[in-house]
Design a protein around this motif. Structure first.
Motif, PDB file in Angstrom:
ATOM      1  N   ALA A  21      -0.166   1.048  11.802  1.00 25.40           N
ATOM      2  CA  ALA A  21       1.006   0.230  11.496  1.00 25.40           C
ATOM      3  C   ALA A  21       1.758   0.776  10.288  1.00 25.40           C
ATOM      4  O   ALA A  21       2.995   0.803  10.268  1.00 25.40           O
ATOM      5  N   ALA A  22       1.023   1.221   9.272  1.00 24.40           N
ATOM      6  CA  ALA A  22       1.658   1.736   8.057  1.00 24.40           C
ATOM      7  C   ALA A  22       2.477   2.994   8.350  1.00 24.40           C
ATOM      8  O   ALA A  22       3.608   3.138   7.873  1.00 24.40           O
ATOM      9  N   VAL A  23       1.916   3.903   9.130  1.00 24.98           N
ATOM     10  CA  VAL A  23       2.633   5.143   9.458  1.00 24.98           C
ATOM     11  C   VAL A  23       3.907   4.829  10.234  1.00 24.98           C
ATOM     12  O   VAL A  23       5.002   5.353   9.926  1.00 24.98           O
ATOM     13  N   LEU A  24       3.805   3.969  11.238  1.00 22.89           N
ATOM     14  CA  LEU A  24       4.984   3.633  12.037  1.00 22.89           C
ATOM     15  C   LEU A  24       6.035   2.916  11.210  1.00 22.89           C
ATOM     16  O   LEU A  24       7.234   3.129  11.381  1.00 22.89           O
ATOM     17  N   ALA A  25       5.601   2.044  10.309  1.00 20.87           N
ATOM     18  CA  ALA A  25       6.558   1.319   9.469  1.00 20.87           C
ATOM     19  C   ALA A  25       7.319   2.284   8.568  1.00 20.87           C
ATOM     20  O   ALA A  25       8.543   2.147   8.386  1.00 20.87           O
ATOM     21  N   LEU A  26       6.631   3.260   7.989  1.00 22.15           N
ATOM     22  CA  LEU A  26       7.295   4.227   7.119  1.00 22.15           C
ATOM     23  C   LEU A  26       8.292   5.084   7.886  1.00 22.15           C
ATOM     24  O   LEU A  26       9.332   5.483   7.351  1.00 22.15           O
ATOM     25  N   VAL A  27       7.991   5.365   9.135  1.00 21.52           N
ATOM     26  CA  VAL A  27       8.901   6.161   9.959  1.00 21.52           C
ATOM     27  C   VAL A  27      10.092   5.332  10.433  1.00 21.52           C
ATOM     28  O   VAL A  27      11.238   5.807  10.450  1.00 21.52           O
ATOM     29  N   ALA A  28       9.858   4.080  10.788  1.00 20.42           N
ATOM     30  CA  ALA A  28      10.887   3.282  11.444  1.00 20.42           C
ATOM     31  C   ALA A  28      11.812   2.532  10.492  1.00 20.42           C
ATOM     32  O   ALA A  28      12.949   2.224  10.842  1.00 20.42           O
ATOM     33  N   ALA A  29      11.347   2.203   9.290  1.00 23.98           N
ATOM     34  CA  ALA A  29      12.170   1.399   8.379  1.00 23.98           C
ATOM     35  C   ALA A  29      13.436   2.167   7.998  1.00 23.98           C
ATOM     36  O   ALA A  29      13.375   3.349   7.665  1.00 23.98           O
ATOM     37  N   PRO A  30      14.587   1.507   8.032  1.00 28.17           N
ATOM     38  CA  PRO A  30      15.843   2.203   7.739  1.00 28.17           C
ATOM     39  C   PRO A  30      16.182   2.216   6.249  1.00 28.17           C
ATOM     40  O   PRO A  30      15.915   1.255   5.533  1.00 28.17           O
ATOM     41  N   GLY A  31      16.754   3.320   5.783  1.00 28.69           N
ATOM     42  CA  GLY A  31      17.322   3.398   4.450  1.00 28.69           C
ATOM     43  C   GLY A  31      16.426   2.879   3.348  1.00 28.69           C
ATOM     44  O   GLY A  31      15.258   3.234   3.211  1.00 28.69           O
ATOM     45  N   ALA A  32      17.012   1.983   2.535  1.00 30.28           N
ATOM     46  CA  ALA A  32      16.296   1.442   1.380  1.00 30.28           C
ATOM     47  C   ALA A  32      15.125   0.551   1.794  1.00 30.28           C
ATOM     48  O   ALA A  32      14.214   0.309   0.989  1.00 30.28           O
ATOM     49  N   TRP A  33      15.127   0.067   3.039  1.00 31.58           N
ATOM     50  CA  TRP A  33      14.007  -0.763   3.505  1.00 31.58           C
ATOM     51  C   TRP A  33      12.708   0.029   3.577  1.00 31.58           C
ATOM     52  O   TRP A  33      11.627  -0.544   3.615  1.00 31.58           O
ATOM     53  N   ARG A  34      12.827   1.361   3.556  1.00 35.76           N
ATOM     54  CA  ARG A  34      11.614   2.186   3.585  1.00 35.76           C
ATOM     55  C   ARG A  34      10.778   1.989   2.318  1.00 35.76           C
ATOM     56  O   ARG A  34       9.554   2.131   2.349  1.00 35.76           O
ATOM     57  N   LEU A  35      11.430   1.665   1.205  1.00 33.53           N
ATOM     58  CA  LEU A  35      10.682   1.387  -0.021  1.00 33.53           C
ATOM     59  C   LEU A  35       9.801   0.153   0.158  1.00 33.53           C
ATOM     60  O   LEU A  35       8.626   0.145  -0.232  1.00 33.53           O
ATOM     61  N   LEU A  36      10.361  -0.906   0.758  1.00 32.18           N
ATOM     62  CA  LEU A  36       9.569  -2.107   1.027  1.00 32.18           C
ATOM     63  C   LEU A  36       8.433  -1.790   1.990  1.00 32.18           C
ATOM     64  O   LEU A  36       7.305  -2.271   1.818  1.00 32.18           O
ATOM     65  N   ALA A  37       8.718  -0.966   2.999  1.00 28.35           N
ATOM     66  CA  ALA A  37       7.673  -0.568   3.946  1.00 28.35           C
ATOM     67  C   ALA A  37       6.567   0.192   3.236  1.00 28.35           C
ATOM     68  O   ALA A  37       5.381   0.015   3.532  1.00 28.35           O
ATOM     69  N   GLY A  38       6.934   1.051   2.265  1.00 30.21           N
ATOM     70  CA  GLY A  38       5.937   1.807   1.525  1.00 30.21           C
ATOM     71  C   GLY A  38       5.048   0.918   0.670  1.00 30.21           C
ATOM     72  O   GLY A  38       3.825   1.097   0.626  1.00 30.21           O
ATOM     73  N   VAL A  39       5.659  -0.059   0.003  1.00 31.71           N
ATOM     74  CA  VAL A  39       4.881  -1.002  -0.796  1.00 31.71           C
ATOM     75  C   VAL A  39       3.949  -1.809   0.114  1.00 31.71           C
ATOM     76  O   VAL A  39       2.766  -2.010  -0.187  1.00 31.71           O
ATOM     77  N   GLY A  40       4.494  -2.266   1.247  1.00 25.00           N
ATOM     78  CA  GLY A  40       3.675  -3.018   2.195  1.00 25.00           C
ATOM     79  C   GLY A  40       2.525  -2.187   2.741  1.00 25.00           C
ATOM     80  O   GLY A  40       1.394  -2.686   2.883  1.00 25.00           O
ATOM     81  N   ALA A  41       2.794  -0.921   3.048  1.00 24.94           N
ATOM     82  CA  ALA A  41       1.751  -0.036   3.569  1.00 24.94           C
ATOM     83  C   ALA A  41       0.623   0.127   2.547  1.00 24.94           C
ATOM     84  O   ALA A  41      -0.563   0.111   2.904  1.00 24.94           O
ATOM     85  N   LEU A  42       0.994   0.258   1.271  1.00 26.42           N
ATOM     86  CA  LEU A  42      -0.025   0.403   0.226  1.00 26.42           C
ATOM     87  C   LEU A  42      -0.898  -0.845   0.137  1.00 26.42           C
ATOM     88  O   LEU A  42      -2.137  -0.746   0.123  1.00 26.42           O
ATOM     89  N   PHE A  43      -0.276  -2.016   0.102  1.00 24.85           N
ATOM     90  CA  PHE A  43      -1.033  -3.259   0.039  1.00 24.85           C
ATOM     91  C   PHE A  43      -1.937  -3.412   1.256  1.00 24.85           C
ATOM     92  O   PHE A  43      -3.110  -3.786   1.134  1.00 24.85           O
ATOM     93  N   ALA A  44      -1.384  -3.156   2.444  1.00 22.36           N
ATOM     94  CA  ALA A  44      -2.134  -3.399   3.678  1.00 22.36           C
ATOM     95  C   ALA A  44      -3.314  -2.445   3.812  1.00 22.36           C
ATOM     96  O   ALA A  44      -4.429  -2.864   4.174  1.00 22.36           O
ATOM     97  N   VAL A  45      -3.109  -1.155   3.538  1.00 23.93           N
ATOM     98  CA  VAL A  45      -4.188  -0.177   3.712  1.00 23.93           C
ATOM     99  C   VAL A  45      -5.288  -0.410   2.669  1.00 23.93           C
ATOM    100  O   VAL A  45      -6.488  -0.352   3.000  1.00 23.93           O
TER     101      VAL A  45
END
Length: 218
Positions: free
Chosen positions: A135-159
């Motif tokens: 889920a983290a990898v797909l979120a980092l790839v799919a999140a658009p623009g500045a939303w990728r930062l939120l995806a990165g923070v979320g990926a760190l918390f989740a993993v």
């Protein structure tokens, strides 16, 4: 997937387990055995729902076409493996351990029961970790623009939360913190990927007989 549905799927199960874990007895004793058993009966319902977090992110972030369906299928399979094996731990060490302690009292059977429960449950925990990494990898790839930062923070918390889940269960305080991290992480990723711009709709070619058609009248 709608943003509201994704947020509910990613946040509620983990937060409910955090609340449940705040009252988890630290040690199984004849005095704590009743709530130990009943708490894990509730967990039989809540723990499988935790798999909705990675699945919701994967479903929202997957690419179009066959590859996307394969990735979502992988998330579903990992979720089923997690639910089956971690459910076995919950049933054996939780429900069974609490009930038998109430009936026959503590004894060497407790360690033997926990041994097989842990051996099964760790397989489920690793499956959950794998689903979260996907889920983290797909979120980092799919999140658009500045939303990728939120995806990165979320990926760190989740993993990190999924890694902690390998050993923390939902015991206070680390297990409760683990559930909160999973809720924050998967929810942040779900919000980020559901902000993707909608694909443009293809308009049908104008009919030659339509007055608005650019086709020149003959």
């Amino acid at each position: 997937m709608r943003p509201t549905t994704a947020v509910l799927a990613t946040a509620l199960p983990a937060l409910a387990l955090a609340v449940l874990g705040s009252s988890h007895p630290a040690v199984l004793t004849p005095e704590s055995a009743l709530w130990w058993r009943d708490l894990h009966i509730i967990g039989l319902v809540l723990f499988p729902l935790l798999a909705l977090g990675p699945w919701a992110v994967v479903r929202a972030a997957k690419p179009a076409g066959p590859v996307g369906w394969v990735l979502e299928g992988l998330a579903v399979v990992l979720g089923l493996v997690y639910a089956a094996f971690y459910g076995a731990l919950d049933a054996l060490a939780g429900v069974g351990g609490g009930h038998e302690t109430m009936r026959v009292g503590p004894g060497p059977w407790v360690a033997a029961l926990f041994e097989i429960a842990d051996a099964l449950g760790i397989n489920g925990s690793y499956a959950y970790l794998a689903a979260t990494v996907l889920a983290a990898v797909l979120a980092l790839v799919a999140a658009p623009g500045a939303w990728r930062l939120l995806a990165g923070v979320g990926a760190l918390f989740a993993v990190v939360g999924a890694w902690s889940f390998l050993t923390s269960h939902i015991y206070w305080p680390y297990g409760v913190a683990t559930m909160v991290m999973l809720a924050i992480g998967h929810t942040a990723m779900a919000v980020a990927v559901t902000r993707r711009p909608a694909a443009p709709r293809h308009r049908a070619a104008p009919d030659a007989g339509d007055p608005a058609s650019p086709v020149e009248a003959r």
